[in-house]
Scaffold this active site. Structure first.
Site, short mmCIF file in Angstrom:
data_model
loop_
_atom_site.label_atom_id
_atom_site.label_comp_id
_atom_site.label_asym_id
_atom_site.label_seq_id
_atom_site.Cartn_x
_atom_site.Cartn_y
_atom_site.Cartn_z
N ASP A 54 90.66 -27.19 32.28
CA ASP A 54 90.24 -26.28 31.65
C ASP A 54 89.92 -26.73 30.23
O ASP A 54 90.68 -27.34 29.64
CB ASP A 54 91.29 -25.08 31.51
CG ASP A 54 91.36 -24.48 32.93
OD1 ASP A 54 90.64 -24.69 33.94
OD2 ASP A 54 92.35 -23.46 33.10
N HIS A 80 93.91 -33.46 35.99
CA HIS A 80 93.87 -33.77 37.43
C HIS A 80 92.76 -34.70 37.67
O HIS A 80 91.84 -35.07 36.94
CB HIS A 80 93.48 -32.43 38.12
CG HIS A 80 94.47 -31.60 38.24
ND1 HIS A 80 95.38 -31.15 39.26
CD2 HIS A 80 95.03 -30.88 37.27
CE1 HIS A 80 96.14 -30.20 38.73
NE2 HIS A 80 95.98 -29.93 37.77
N SER A 84 94.65 -30.73 23.25
CA SER A 84 93.91 -32.04 22.99
C SER A 84 92.58 -32.14 23.47
O SER A 84 91.97 -31.11 23.76
CB SER A 84 94.78 -33.44 22.89
OG SER A 84 94.07 -34.41 22.10
#
Length: 258
Positions: free
Chosen positions: A70, A126, A227
């Site tokens: 996200d 992921h 980050s």
């Protein structure tokens, strides 16, 4: 200091109000958490929480790479003359980003995409596509902020900060997923490489033989605080509809196999 505080036990009575207050302040959605808030014994455990089952979807078409995180879409485009853009007028070299000139050569003429993770976002990274995890490399560096003003003003920011680069090789394709550290983010763990400590050495790489197989959506890395992720693709074109500054969610289409 921030890491020590994040790892300090939080009394159970304080967990729900503390985490709810933080979520409200940054705009995080606690309705997506895998477990009840009071079950997270430290702030780091809460910050790196998994999503509940079914909270994100991946494209049905296996030739489409999904977003590994996200976040907010930053710069994207074609790798030209071995370089990508951090911001307008601020290029950086891909071989410096990866810390591996041979790997960088694989992405000559490929495409890149940058995604910024704010404190409100889910912070597990992921695999965007299925393939073999060829290498994991830790590249030592600074821990400067990577927010929008810093990205716009600091030359070579992404290749100056500490980072971990994972290279995944698919069927005639490849992707490099680079987790770039930032202020208070000196810890990036790699669930896809159990037992490997990226902080144990400087510019340290691990090459797998045999290589572990990752499926699209498997956990790859974890940011302990926020980050940026930089992606480099070989054998893919960027998905239509990407827009700088737009919110993107884990699994959203970002690239399509050529």
């Amino acid at each position: 200091m921030a890491a020590r505080l994040a790892d300090s036990p939080v009394p159970k009575a304080l967990r729900w109000p503390l985490y709810r207050a933080f979520a409200a302040a940054v705009g995080a959605d606690t309705g997506e958490t895998e477990r009840p808030l009071a079950s997270y014994g430290t702030f780091d455990a809460f910050f790196t929480r998994r999503l509940r089952a079914g909270a994100r979807r991946w494209p049905d078409d296996s030739s489409v790479a999904g977003s590994p995180v996200d976040g907010v879409v930053g710069r994207f485009g074609k790798v030209e003359d071995g370089a990508a853009l951090q911001a307008k007028g601020r290029p950086y070299l891909v071989d410096e980003l990866l810390g591996d000139a041979d790997l960088a050569a694989r992405f000559a003429g490929g495409v890149y995409l940058t995604i910024y993770l704010a404190p409100r976002h889910y912070h597990r990274v992921h695999a965007p596509l299925a393939g073999a995890l060829r290498t994991v490399r830790h590249v030592a560096g600074r821990l400067l902020p990577v927010n929008a003003p810093a990205v716009a003003l600091v030359d070579r920011l992404f290749v100056s900060n500490e980072r971990v680069a994972c290279a995944i090789e698919g069927d005639s394709t490849a992707v490099a997923v680079v987790a770039v550290g930032a202020l208070n983010v000196g810890r990036i763990s790699v669930p896809a490489a159990p037992g490997w400590n990226p902080r144990a050495g400087i510019d340290r790489a691990h090459r797998y033989d045999p290589t572990p197989r990752l499926e699209r959506g498997d956990e790859l890395m974890i940011f302990h605080l926020g980050s940026t992720v930089v992606l480099l693709f070989d054998g893919y074109r960027l998905a239509p509809g990407l827009r700088r500054g737009a919110e993107i969610r884990l699994g959203d289409p970002i690239a399509v196999k050529r």
